[in-house]
Scaffold this motif. Sequence first.
Motif, mmCIF file in Angstrom:
data_model
loop_
_atom_site.group_PDB
_atom_site.id
_atom_site.type_symbol
_atom_site.label_atom_id
_atom_site.label_comp_id
_atom_site.label_asym_id
_atom_site.label_seq_id
_atom_site.Cartn_x
_atom_site.Cartn_y
_atom_site.Cartn_z
ATOM 1 N N UNK A 292 0.851 -1.249 0.138
ATOM 2 C CA UNK A 292 0.155 0.012 -0.028
ATOM 3 C C UNK A 292 0.690 1.280 -0.085
ATOM 4 N N UNK A 293 2.052 1.373 0.689
ATOM 5 C CA UNK A 293 2.920 2.425 0.898
ATOM 6 C C UNK A 293 3.568 2.672 -0.675
ATOM 7 N N UNK B 218 7.005 10.863 8.080
ATOM 8 C CA UNK B 218 5.885 11.652 8.273
ATOM 9 C C UNK B 218 6.051 13.126 7.670
ATOM 10 N N UNK B 219 7.368 13.767 7.996
ATOM 11 C CA UNK B 219 7.584 15.026 7.371
ATOM 12 C C UNK B 219 7.767 15.086 5.795
ATOM 13 N N UNK C 180 5.667 15.897 0.104
ATOM 14 C CA UNK C 180 5.402 15.549 -1.245
ATOM 15 C C UNK C 180 4.020 15.836 -1.518
ATOM 16 N N UNK C 181 3.220 15.700 -0.524
ATOM 17 C CA UNK C 181 1.924 15.934 -0.758
ATOM 18 C C UNK C 181 1.249 17.242 -0.314
ATOM 19 N N UNK D 20 -4.528 11.935 0.960
ATOM 20 C CA UNK D 20 -4.900 11.320 2.254
ATOM 21 C C UNK D 20 -4.518 9.832 2.665
ATOM 22 N N UNK D 21 -4.790 9.041 1.693
ATOM 23 C CA UNK D 21 -4.480 7.663 2.082
ATOM 24 C C UNK D 21 -3.198 7.086 2.323
ATOM 25 N N UNK D 22 -2.310 7.815 1.881
ATOM 26 C CA UNK D 22 -0.716 7.374 2.308
ATOM 27 C C UNK D 22 -0.854 7.633 3.924
ATOM 28 N N UNK D 23 -1.407 8.638 4.361
ATOM 29 C CA UNK D 23 -1.216 9.016 5.842
ATOM 30 C C UNK D 23 -1.993 8.195 6.806
ATOM 31 N N UNK D 24 -3.050 7.166 6.205
ATOM 32 C CA UNK D 24 -3.425 6.177 6.962
ATOM 33 C C UNK D 24 -2.665 4.755 6.871
ATOM 34 N N UNK D 25 -1.864 4.794 5.920
ATOM 35 C CA UNK D 25 -1.091 3.774 5.701
ATOM 36 C C UNK D 25 0.508 3.767 6.658
#
Length: 611
Positions: free
Chosen positions: A420-421, A489-490, A495-496, A590-595
């Motif tokens: 997923x990442x 996280x940073x 990148x987003x 948003x999805x990547x921050x849930x992974x």
Amino acid sequence: MTKKRSPWFWVPTLYFAEGLPYVMVMTLSVIMYKRLGISNAQFALYTSWLYLPWVIKPLWSPVVDLFKTKRYWIVIMQLLIGAGLAGVAFTIPADNFFRYTMAFFWLLAFSSATHDIAADGYYMLELSSGDQAFFVGIRSTFYRFAMLTGQGLLVILAGTLETATGLPPLKVEVEAQRNSIEQVDFNPSGFSALNETGETYFVSPESLTIPIRKIATADADSVFKLVEEWNIGQGFYSKEEKISKDKKPGLWKKYVVIPLETSLKRLFNSEEKKVSAEAGNYAILPIQLSQKPDAGDRLVLNLGFDKGDNSIRLIHEYRYEFNESNWNKPAFAVVQLDSKLSKPTQASFVGRSGNIRFAWLVVFVVIAALFVVFHLYHRFILPRPASDVAAKSNGKGVWGEFLETFASFFRMKQLGAALLFMLLYRLAESQLVKMASPFLLDAKEAGGLGLTTGDLGLVYGTAGMIALTVGGILGGVVASRNGLKYWIWWMALAINLPNLGYLLLSAFTPDSLWYVMAAVVVEQFGYGFGFTAYMLYLIYIAQGKYQTAHYAIATGFMALGMMIPGMMSGWLQEILGYQHFFIWVMICTLPIFAVIPFLKIDRSFGIRENK
């Protein structure tokens, strides 16, 4: 105990050598074939397939792990790349050069893809995790330098050699001015043969002035069509082949794509994209030959952009062939202004008529010799890490070990989170990167910002490139201090979050170029900085017995994560319009921050020891 050799001795050269054959195969081959008279349809079809080895390289990556050392594969592939480049060079003069050179380009592509596998594996073996983090930006920078060398310096070298081996170059200065000069009608019959004595040369006006104004697109297209028909009819070049399109939609489009488009338009209340009915003004440039060539001679003239503002352009690059049957007729080129141009500017165009085959032969010989130098240099300079050995077989045989390489990748812990990442980290960026330039170039009535092509070159090619490079290097430096776990996280935010700049630009459509440049610089810096975490995570999950093959498999998922969203981006933008498309891009961040919370990363990975 011998002192460990600094990575500065080999990381820059290794990744410069990794990038060069890629740009030679994917970019320089296209330019060369265009200069040698291969049709667009023909070279576009065959050179597009050359990307295949980089797509499928994970399939044979276990071979690099199972046989010999990574160091061995690097130096052997560099020698093989040099041989492939020499093969291209020495088959250029052949009658069937297209067939022969394509065969050597295939050799180059497979050799280069294998070199990539070995180089990345060696990088992970020789460097500690801290050094890997520190040099990840350096290696990316020298890879980009290789791209710039192939697209810039080598093309300049070929052009210089063309000029030095042929007739005097044809130079034309074009100015865009605010004046009331009327456009001269297209009248080929108004030119008579020159039939001069002395040296043979090409003749055209030394300068052109084009009034800055807009004209009806339909009127411009009708004149462009007349020019093309004349040039083709006189045998200066052949008509380009067109790929036909099916008129009836297939079942997939009829029952899936069209209903989905309708639903999305209703959801976002999107309007149809407006197409401007106005185009930039143009001028017609006549070109003549001074005297009749010898029987059987063909004098080729390649006319293209030289320097200045890209907002003044040829409608396409021209390649004319003058011979004894058409020498007494003029050939024509169309120079057009960008429809958004509003200020006076200028550009230069040059026509070269030298020995084109010889020029490109020399270019490929030079790079072939460079790879022999790379081979010799890396043979003596690359360290010999104790861990750089062929993977030991567990009694399963070569085929069993080959399959075990893939199986072990998919047995890794946290596989779901890792996949997923890899697929979601650049979900937003993969769509933004496809539509950013069209958004900046499209007229404001179509939802874009109306930049000229010259402005776009300044924003992306200069300011954006500097920001991307600085961001990449800085990302590696800071990651080597605190490690991947601290910075992930940073870097995901970096990148987003800057993608928000494009949403703001689409909402406010500023006239000032400074606002646009600021948004692009922030986004490119963020991409360079944030991409560091992605590369380090791929290195992290590839650790182990088969790390070379596992890293290649991971990069395959990386490519997949860019390819599929990128393929859909243009279709989505046409349905949603630019502003709603950038809203969608922000949703995709948003999805990547849930992974990320589910990733298990060693806190010490990436931290560089003090030396």
